[in-house]
Design a protein around this motif. Structure first.
Motif, PDB file in Angstrom:
ATOM      1  N   LEU A   1       0.825  -1.204   0.000  1.00 44.34           N
ATOM      2  CA  LEU A   1       0.000   0.000   0.000  1.00 44.34           C
ATOM      3  C   LEU A   1       0.866   1.263   0.000  1.00 44.34           C
ATOM      4  N   ASP A   2       1.897   1.270   0.825  1.00 41.52           N
ATOM      5  CA  ASP A   2       2.749   2.456   0.901  1.00 41.52           C
ATOM      6  C   ASP A   2       3.468   2.719  -0.423  1.00 41.52           C
ATOM      7  N   ARG A   3       3.809   1.659  -1.136  1.00 44.31           N
ATOM      8  CA  ARG A   3       4.512   1.840  -2.407  1.00 44.31           C
ATOM      9  C   ARG A   3       3.575   2.225  -3.548  1.00 44.31           C
ATOM     10  N   ARG A   4       2.353   1.698  -3.532  1.00 43.10           N
ATOM     11  CA  ARG A   4       1.474   1.814  -4.694  1.00 43.10           C
ATOM     12  C   ARG A   4       0.256   2.700  -4.468  1.00 43.10           C
ATOM     13  N   ARG A   5      -0.061   3.029  -3.213  1.00 46.56           N
ATOM     14  CA  ARG A   5      -1.277   3.801  -2.945  1.00 46.56           C
ATOM     15  C   ARG A   5      -0.968   4.834  -1.866  1.00 46.56           C
TER      16      ARG A   5
END
Length: 215
Positions: free
Chosen positions: A8-12
């Motif tokens: 999530l932190d990388r993509r959203r």
């Protein structure tokens, strides 16, 4: 959970993980505390919604460790029958729109005070800058430069009167000319004005949200 958080932190950017649980401290669920049951996940989530079947008439320490999320650095929200908005403010909690209750009048009061960026000093910390003279009516203070928002709530069964004990040095301003006001909040409290040393009537199971500031 580590992988979920990383993805999530990388993509959203800005994604939030919300953990919801009913109260599992009952025979059917093996008397499991929800906070303990999900403890290993809490470093990776952003907020809690410990909701159905939680007993909001339980003592303040139950709220602190079983419901609020404060010991884990998380915000929390209430659900069961809308919670108790006065007691919830001791822990920075409201109900969740639109599931139970309507927290929008409280949110507006937060915005009017500019609650964002304040320092929360709960009734449980030794250096709380505002206390009442009754342990059954604890106070939590949200401190900003030159002003403070004081939440008090009662666990008494009858109406009581309380006086605030204020550590002015901790607040950063003095008592001279200080004002203590209750903003009108729909469904929560009427507008009122007090002197900082006044006796304040508190109804059972209810409380006040008070602005303490200096001119």
């Amino acid at each position: 959970m580590k992988r979920v958080r990383k993805v999530l932190d990388r993509r959203r950017t800005g994604a939030l993980i919300d953990l919801h649980s009913a109260n599992q401290h009952n025979p059917r669920d093996g008397f499991a505390s929800s906070a303990n049951l999900y403890l290993e996940h809490l470093p990776f989530v952003d907020r809690l919604w410990f909701g159905e079947y939680f007993d909001y008439d339980s003592p303040p320490d139950y709220w602190l460790v079983e419901v609020s999320g404060v010991p884990f650095g998380l915000m929390g929200e209430m659900l069961e029958k809308g919670g108790n908005p006065w007691r919830g403010m001791l822990f920075g909690m409201t109900s969740r729109l639109p599931w139970a209750g309507d927290p929008r009048p409280l949110w507006k009061a937060w915005d009017a005070f500019s609650l964002v960026g304040s320092r929360m000093k709960g009734w449980w910390v030794p250096d709380a800058p505002v206390r009442t003279d009754r342990p059954s009516v604890p106070a939590t203070t949200y401190v900003k430069t030159g002003k403070a928002l004081v939440a008090i709530a009662s666990w008494e069964k009858e109406p009581v009167e309380v006086t605030l004990a204020v550590n002015w040095k901790a607040l950063g301003f003095g008592p001279s000319g200080a004002r203590l006001t209750a903003p009108a909040i729909e469904g929560f409290q009427p507008a009122a004005s007090f002197a900082p040393a006044d006796r304040i009537r508190v109804e059972p199971g209810r409380g006040w949200l008070l602005v303490l500031d200096a001119p």
